[in-house]
Design a protein around this motif. Sequence first.
Motif, mmCIF file in Angstrom:
data_model
loop_
_atom_site.group_PDB
_atom_site.id
_atom_site.type_symbol
_atom_site.label_atom_id
_atom_site.label_comp_id
_atom_site.label_asym_id
_atom_site.label_seq_id
_atom_site.Cartn_x
_atom_site.Cartn_y
_atom_site.Cartn_z
ATOM 1 N N GLU A 219 -44.349 -20.244 -13.444
ATOM 2 C CA GLU A 219 -44.193 -21.695 -13.281
ATOM 3 C C GLU A 219 -43.082 -22.200 -14.212
ATOM 4 O OE1 GLU A 219 -45.974 -21.362 -17.027
ATOM 5 O OE2 GLU A 219 -46.444 -20.310 -15.170
ATOM 6 N N GLN A 220 -42.429 -23.284 -13.778
ATOM 7 C CA GLN A 220 -41.245 -23.747 -14.487
ATOM 8 C C GLN A 220 -41.515 -24.871 -15.484
ATOM 9 O OE1 GLN A 220 -38.149 -22.196 -14.099
ATOM 10 N NE2 GLN A 220 -39.598 -20.778 -13.124
ATOM 11 N N ASN A 256 -41.599 -23.739 -7.830
ATOM 12 C CA ASN A 256 -42.406 -23.030 -8.829
ATOM 13 C C ASN A 256 -42.919 -23.994 -9.896
ATOM 14 O OD1 ASN A 256 -41.879 -20.566 -7.528
ATOM 15 N ND2 ASN A 256 -39.964 -20.336 -8.667
ATOM 16 N N ASP A 257 -43.516 -25.077 -9.441
ATOM 17 C CA ASP A 257 -43.933 -26.138 -10.363
ATOM 18 C C ASP A 257 -45.264 -26.723 -9.889
ATOM 19 O OD1 ASP A 257 -43.837 -27.768 -12.505
ATOM 20 O OD2 ASP A 257 -42.084 -28.922 -11.864
#
Length: 818
Positions: A219-220, A256-257
Amino acid sequence: MAARSASGPDLAAIRAMRAILPGLLLLAPSTARALAPDRVAWTTTELSQATDLVLAPDGLSVVMADPSAGALGVLDLRSWSVRTASTCAGSVGAAPWTVDDEVRVYTGCEDGTVTWATLSDGDLSPSGQSVDVAGGPVLGLLWLDGLLYVLTEPDDGGNPTLHVYDPDSDAVDAIDGYPSTLGHSGYQDMEENGSYLLVLHGSDNLSKVSPSTGSSVVEQAALGVLDGQDLVTQAEGTSVYGAGGAAFAWFDLSENDWSLYLDSSDGLDEVEAVCLLEEEELLVLADAGEGALLLFEYFGSTNGVGDDEVDRLAYPEGQAGVSEIVSADGFVVAGTDQGALWVMTGGPWVEVQSWTPDVATDGDTLSLVFQSDRAGDYEVRVGADDDEGGTLVASGAVEADVATTVQLVVGDDFVEGENQVRVVVDDGSGQAGHDAAVVDVDNPPSAVPLTQDGVGVGDGYLTLSFTAPGDEDLATIQVYVSTTAFAAEDWPDGGPAFDGQDDLDPDDLVFEVEPDAAVELVIAPLSNDVTYYLAARATDDGGLEGPMSTVVTGTPLETYSASELAGETGGFCGTPGAASLALGLLGLGLAGGRRRRALPALGLAVAVALAAPGAADAAEVAPEDRVMGATQLRFGPMWYDDGNIVNDVLGDSGHNVLWLETGPSWRGYAQFSLGAGFYRKKATLLTSEGTVSTQDDLLWSVPLTANLTLRLDVLQEQVLVPYLTAGGDLWLWQERWTEDAEGNKDGLGGGKWGYHYGAGGQLLLDVFDRGRAGLTFSRLGIKDSYITGEWRRQEVGVFQEGLDLSNDQVTLGLAVHY
């Protein structure tokens, strides 16, 4: 969609969006919402732990892991029964997979191996097999596109490692990129959405893995409010959600959040598990802090979640620690860390309280008692796996919380063995409730189809031949033997004891058989010339006896071979002893090839003589070349003379002989040849009354011959050549037969002298393809090739006592001159 991103947007804007979301949803195509669960209707605590719940491929059961017990568990959704199978220490994960017609449920072990149990009809059977995946404990596993992905904890305590196992090749990490080490430590849950593997490590830490390469990203941005405990994905679609602590969030696969959907302001406190009820358009969150299952609206088509509770279902008193929730056939099933299973429903909850008898037979009355917590109409169905399957055998109305008794007569609607008797109650709400009793029907096996034609006679024994009854639980067949006549109707069970003088052990009259198998039972020892009365009855695995068969009779008789009936003493030239044995061994060696080996030799000879077409001209074959020799290979039937004892024992048809003869020739007019043949005929011995017995008999011979053949070949390239032949013969023979009920063999053999004469004709093949003939001569030295046919009269054994092997023969084959 209503969401709060990881970076924290304006909450006022978010709430404004939530206000208009219901209106926007009204514009979307509507679907009928299924009935929502409104209570925890039933609980059971038959496991030590209930984790990693998964719906089985057939939709009839939910499988789960029980790490504390080192086992797998299964909840049968038809009868609400729970069964377990021991697997391995620290059993984690339950991954069902169908291979051929077998359903396997894989689980991981604390020693780094993976094992499985077979799931069949709501029961689990451990395989006893395992696959070494890694050195550290297995953390979780799941199936995707025919491959098993296994997450393990490394021995060095580093980040988890993802492995891949291919059951078809039994290979571990045979794909490039595996094993793959993930970007976070810890582990909580693992899911797949068809494109990616998603691993929740705890907190808001998540790894997104490409299954084909093993590459992963994390995850970002941080979402601190999420204390990740459980992941869930849409059944069809790409959306992935995480829950834990006071948060429920959506994971954006493209960015990716995380995006926050629900938090403490929406009533969340300590979320343990999450489930999407897509048909009901509901989100279920198990919240330990609230002590309840919280229900929110969920809109899969727009990826939206309402922020107002639709309902909350209180945890059963004294229970908590929900590990997993699954939707199963309109019901919601939750498992806990303490081994409890909860079933939630919005329809009636039905419980079959008792049924008698447990084991029934045709004609029995089955008394079934059940109760529903809501009034409605009921149906009772036999052989049903769902609410509309099987056969409807009873129906009526039921009052809430009042026991209802139904009487059923066991008949054609029931099958042998286990029968699911399903009770379905419909209260008109849109979801029916059900429960099932498993009634074992154990009918006596069918009658043994014994007939008089199935009685075989032997020397000191009888045989009974028939097809075994087709009952699946058939176990044994008991034969009853008596020298006194009896009738089947006089014996409703059991049968008469043996009353003869023979040493017949009763245990030898009980035979284990398979359903529908072709059966030949040997009844021995018995006395010759005594009439016996016989009958049989089958017994099943439960010990039930079938009806007695027809009573048949049989009389053992002394039996004879052809050589015995002919008064044969055996031996060479009528002298038994070592010479006979030597000739018998020679015959055995020659017979080893049998006809199936000799016949290909004929084909080979044809192929050699008629080789592939060539360019050589027939003129290249000198017409005056001398014929130096000839070879013939022939095969055909033979007939013994009327009245010959061989016909009585072996039958008057089906006798065939194979000949191979070769020798020098004088210009093709006269030929001297030596030859050998092979003859074999199988039948049964003859009884003293001249009838067929059940004892095998085999007569075979290797005849040796010396011939003089005169050919009327007077024209150049004569197409049809007649010939006469005569000579002497020695037939080496042996007869072997079954001697007794145990299958022991006896036999007699020797040699028989004789002579023969005959006539035949040969059809020249060269005229059909002269080019081929020329090439054959140039390559192989074969001058002419013929199709040959011959009648021969054999006089064999007429100069000796005993067996007479004289016969007539008609044989066809191939002859070559060289």
